[in-house]
Write a protein that holds these residues in place. Structure first.
Motif, PDB file in Angstrom:
ATOM      1  N   LYS A   1     -30.021  53.952  68.984  1.00  0.00           N
ATOM      2  CA  LYS A   1     -28.775  54.347  69.577  1.00  0.00           C
ATOM      3  C   LYS A   1     -27.631  53.599  68.898  1.00  0.00           C
ATOM      4  O   LYS A   1     -27.656  52.382  68.763  1.00  0.00           O
ATOM      5  CB  LYS A   1     -28.813  54.057  71.074  1.00  0.00           C
ATOM      6  N   ILE A   2     -26.628  54.324  68.467  1.00  0.00           N
ATOM      7  CA  ILE A   2     -25.461  53.725  67.833  1.00  0.00           C
ATOM      8  C   ILE A   2     -24.464  53.331  68.921  1.00  0.00           C
ATOM      9  O   ILE A   2     -24.025  54.163  69.703  1.00  0.00           O
ATOM     10  CB  ILE A   2     -24.811  54.701  66.841  1.00  0.00           C
ATOM     11  N   GLU A   3     -24.140  52.057  68.943  1.00  0.00           N
ATOM     12  CA  GLU A   3     -23.205  51.553  69.946  1.00  0.00           C
ATOM     13  C   GLU A   3     -21.754  51.779  69.539  1.00  0.00           C
ATOM     14  O   GLU A   3     -20.927  52.137  70.344  1.00  0.00           O
ATOM     15  CB  GLU A   3     -23.439  50.049  70.180  1.00  0.00           C
ATOM     16  N   LYS A   4     -21.448  51.523  68.259  1.00  0.00           N
ATOM     17  CA  LYS A   4     -20.064  51.580  67.831  1.00  0.00           C
ATOM     18  C   LYS A   4     -19.992  51.887  66.341  1.00  0.00           C
ATOM     19  O   LYS A   4     -20.746  51.343  65.553  1.00  0.00           O
ATOM     20  CB  LYS A   4     -19.404  50.229  68.105  1.00  0.00           C
ATOM     21  N   LEU A   5     -19.114  52.766  65.960  1.00  0.00           N
ATOM     22  CA  LEU A   5     -18.856  53.057  64.559  1.00  0.00           C
ATOM     23  C   LEU A   5     -17.487  52.507  64.195  1.00  0.00           C
ATOM     24  O   LEU A   5     -16.547  52.607  64.973  1.00  0.00           O
ATOM     25  CB  LEU A   5     -18.865  54.565  64.291  1.00  0.00           C
ATOM     26  N   GLU A   6     -17.387  51.936  63.024  1.00  0.00           N
ATOM     27  CA  GLU A   6     -16.113  51.431  62.555  1.00  0.00           C
ATOM     28  C   GLU A   6     -15.748  52.134  61.264  1.00  0.00           C
ATOM     29  O   GLU A   6     -16.587  52.279  60.378  1.00  0.00           O
ATOM     30  CB  GLU A   6     -16.176  49.927  62.325  1.00  0.00           C
ATOM     31  N   LYS A   7     -14.518  52.558  61.171  1.00  0.00           N
ATOM     32  CA  LYS A   7     -14.031  53.207  59.971  1.00  0.00           C
ATOM     33  C   LYS A   7     -13.825  52.158  58.883  1.00  0.00           C
ATOM     34  O   LYS A   7     -13.298  51.082  59.139  1.00  0.00           O
ATOM     35  CB  LYS A   7     -12.712  53.934  60.258  1.00  0.00           C
ATOM     36  N   ALA A   8     -14.273  52.481  57.664  1.00  0.00           N
ATOM     37  CA  ALA A   8     -14.081  51.579  56.531  1.00  0.00           C
ATOM     38  C   ALA A   8     -13.517  52.375  55.364  1.00  0.00           C
ATOM     39  O   ALA A   8     -13.872  53.539  55.160  1.00  0.00           O
ATOM     40  CB  ALA A   8     -15.407  50.933  56.139  1.00  0.00           C
ATOM     41  N   ASP A   9     -12.634  51.761  54.608  1.00  0.00           N
ATOM     42  CA  ASP A   9     -12.074  52.396  53.433  1.00  0.00           C
ATOM     43  C   ASP A   9     -13.154  52.494  52.352  1.00  0.00           C
ATOM     44  O   ASP A   9     -13.803  51.495  52.016  1.00  0.00           O
ATOM     45  CB  ASP A   9     -10.884  51.580  52.920  1.00  0.00           C
ATOM     46  N   GLU A  10     -13.356  53.681  51.799  1.00  0.00           N
ATOM     47  CA  GLU A  10     -14.424  53.909  50.827  1.00  0.00           C
ATOM     48  C   GLU A  10     -14.264  53.052  49.573  1.00  0.00           C
ATOM     49  O   GLU A  10     -15.206  52.401  49.121  1.00  0.00           O
ATOM     50  CB  GLU A  10     -14.465  55.387  50.437  1.00  0.00           C
ATOM     51  N   MET A  11     -13.076  53.043  48.997  1.00  0.00           N
ATOM     52  CA  MET A  11     -12.874  52.304  47.756  1.00  0.00           C
ATOM     53  C   MET A  11     -13.002  50.794  47.980  1.00  0.00           C
ATOM     54  O   MET A  11     -13.620  50.090  47.184  1.00  0.00           O
ATOM     55  CB  MET A  11     -11.508  52.622  47.134  1.00  0.00           C
ATOM     56  N   GLU A  12     -12.461  50.303  49.072  1.00  0.00           N
ATOM     57  CA  GLU A  12     -12.590  48.881  49.401  1.00  0.00           C
ATOM     58  C   GLU A  12     -14.055  48.503  49.590  1.00  0.00           C
ATOM     59  O   GLU A  12     -14.497  47.444  49.145  1.00  0.00           O
ATOM     60  CB  GLU A  12     -11.785  48.560  50.658  1.00  0.00           C
ATOM     61  N   SER A  13     -14.816  49.384  50.231  1.00  0.00           N
ATOM     62  CA  SER A  13     -16.243  49.129  50.433  1.00  0.00           C
ATOM     63  C   SER A  13     -16.995  49.088  49.105  1.00  0.00           C
ATOM     64  O   SER A  13     -17.898  48.264  48.915  1.00  0.00           O
ATOM     65  CB  SER A  13     -16.849  50.202  51.341  1.00  0.00           C
ATOM     66  N   LEU A  14     -16.624  49.975  48.172  1.00  0.00           N
ATOM     67  CA  LEU A  14     -17.253  49.968  46.846  1.00  0.00           C
ATOM     68  C   LEU A  14     -16.999  48.649  46.127  1.00  0.00           C
ATOM     69  O   LEU A  14     -17.914  48.049  45.554  1.00  0.00           O
ATOM     70  CB  LEU A  14     -16.714  51.114  45.989  1.00  0.00           C
ATOM     71  N   VAL A  15     -15.750  48.197  46.147  1.00  0.00           N
ATOM     72  CA  VAL A  15     -15.392  46.958  45.460  1.00  0.00           C
ATOM     73  C   VAL A  15     -16.082  45.765  46.115  1.00  0.00           C
ATOM     74  O   VAL A  15     -16.619  44.896  45.428  1.00  0.00           O
ATOM     75  CB  VAL A  15     -13.857  46.778  45.423  1.00  0.00           C
ATOM     76  N   THR A  16     -16.107  45.722  47.434  1.00  0.00           N
ATOM     77  CA  THR A  16     -16.784  44.634  48.146  1.00  0.00           C
ATOM     78  C   THR A  16     -18.271  44.618  47.809  1.00  0.00           C
ATOM     79  O   THR A  16     -18.856  43.558  47.555  1.00  0.00           O
ATOM     80  CB  THR A  16     -16.580  44.780  49.671  1.00  0.00           C
ATOM     81  N   GLY A  17     -18.896  45.794  47.783  1.00  0.00           N
ATOM     82  CA  GLY A  17     -20.310  45.886  47.425  1.00  0.00           C
ATOM     83  C   GLY A  17     -20.575  45.447  46.003  1.00  0.00           C
ATOM     84  O   GLY A  17     -21.551  44.741  45.720  1.00  0.00           O
ATOM     85  N   MET A  18     -19.703  45.847  45.076  1.00  0.00           N
ATOM     86  CA  MET A  18     -19.853  45.442  43.686  1.00  0.00           C
ATOM     87  C   MET A  18     -19.734  43.927  43.551  1.00  0.00           C
ATOM     88  O   MET A  18     -20.538  43.293  42.871  1.00  0.00           O
ATOM     89  CB  MET A  18     -18.796  46.114  42.805  1.00  0.00           C
ATOM     90  N   ASN A  19     -18.745  43.340  44.237  1.00  0.00           N
ATOM     91  CA  ASN A  19     -18.580  41.882  44.189  1.00  0.00           C
ATOM     92  C   ASN A  19     -19.839  41.180  44.685  1.00  0.00           C
ATOM     93  O   ASN A  19     -20.296  40.199  44.085  1.00  0.00           O
ATOM     94  CB  ASN A  19     -17.371  41.447  45.009  1.00  0.00           C
ATOM     95  N   PHE A  20     -20.419  41.676  45.757  1.00  0.00           N
ATOM     96  CA  PHE A  20     -21.640  41.082  46.302  1.00  0.00           C
ATOM     97  C   PHE A  20     -22.779  41.156  45.289  1.00  0.00           C
ATOM     98  O   PHE A  20     -23.464  40.164  45.026  1.00  0.00           O
ATOM     99  CB  PHE A  20     -22.044  41.781  47.603  1.00  0.00           C
ATOM    100  N   LEU A  21     -22.981  42.342  44.693  1.00  0.00           N
ATOM    101  CA  LEU A  21     -24.078  42.501  43.739  1.00  0.00           C
ATOM    102  C   LEU A  21     -23.914  41.606  42.522  1.00  0.00           C
ATOM    103  O   LEU A  21     -24.872  40.970  42.069  1.00  0.00           O
ATOM    104  CB  LEU A  21     -24.191  43.967  43.294  1.00  0.00           C
ATOM    105  N   VAL A  22     -22.706  41.533  41.994  1.00  0.00           N
ATOM    106  CA  VAL A  22     -22.464  40.707  40.805  1.00  0.00           C
ATOM    107  C   VAL A  22     -22.700  39.230  41.119  1.00  0.00           C
ATOM    108  O   VAL A  22     -23.261  38.503  40.297  1.00  0.00           O
ATOM    109  CB  VAL A  22     -21.034  40.950  40.265  1.00  0.00           C
ATOM    110  N   GLU A  23     -22.302  38.793  42.307  1.00  0.00           N
ATOM    111  CA  GLU A  23     -22.471  37.388  42.683  1.00  0.00           C
ATOM    112  C   GLU A  23     -23.931  37.035  42.972  1.00  0.00           C
ATOM    113  O   GLU A  23     -24.394  35.959  42.625  1.00  0.00           O
ATOM    114  CB  GLU A  23     -21.633  37.076  43.917  1.00  0.00           C
ATOM    115  N   GLU A  24     -24.654  37.940  43.600  1.00  0.00           N
ATOM    116  CA  GLU A  24     -26.012  37.628  44.062  1.00  0.00           C
ATOM    117  C   GLU A  24     -27.119  38.025  43.087  1.00  0.00           C
ATOM    118  O   GLU A  24     -28.201  37.461  43.130  1.00  0.00           O
ATOM    119  CB  GLU A  24     -26.265  38.306  45.414  1.00  0.00           C
ATOM    120  N   PHE A  25     -26.868  39.005  42.227  1.00  0.00           N
ATOM    121  CA  PHE A  25     -27.892  39.512  41.324  1.00  0.00           C
ATOM    122  C   PHE A  25     -27.297  39.612  39.920  1.00  0.00           C
ATOM    123  O   PHE A  25     -26.603  40.575  39.594  1.00  0.00           O
ATOM    124  CB  PHE A  25     -28.388  40.878  41.785  1.00  0.00           C
ATOM    125  N   SER A  26     -27.592  38.621  39.088  1.00  0.00           N
ATOM    126  CA  SER A  26     -26.930  38.536  37.789  1.00  0.00           C
ATOM    127  C   SER A  26     -27.235  39.726  36.876  1.00  0.00           C
ATOM    128  O   SER A  26     -26.458  40.022  35.974  1.00  0.00           O
ATOM    129  CB  SER A  26     -27.324  37.239  37.086  1.00  0.00           C
TER     130      SER A  26
END
Length: 104
Positions: A1-26
């Protein structure tokens, strides 16, 4: 059951995800050398660089800093359209096989 959905900006999410991958997985990012070969080297992020997202459409983002980016291009035609057309025209729906055909 989904309690709450939050809207996220697509481009910001892409950049945040890329930053995480680059930092954690060389080995999650690479540069292209002069001979267009992928070069995987563990190094700090260099700016500017390009992030390309291919899905139902394509977006190209210029990354100028950790969370500083701008969309520089894209298309509403993406991987799904490409595979669908290849399936209709060639009877091939496997991306790797389509890629091999493109090399010929």
């Amino acid at each position: 059951k989904i309690e709450k959905l939050e809207k996220a900006d697509e481009m910001e999410s892409l950049v945040t995800g890329m930053n995480f991958l680059v930092e954690e997985f060389s080995d999650s990012s690479f540069t292209l050398g002069r001979n267009l070969e992928k070069e995987f080297e563990a190094q700090p992020q260099e700016y500017p660089h390009i992030l390309v997202n291919i899905g139902s459409g394509v977006s190209m983002l210029r990354i100028d800093g950790y969370n500083k980016y701008s969309r520089v291009g894209g298309s509403m035609i993406g991987g799904g359209t490409f595979v669908g057309l290849s399936n209709l025209l060639l009877g091939v729906h496997d991306f790797d096989k389509i890629h091999d055909l493109c090399k010929k």
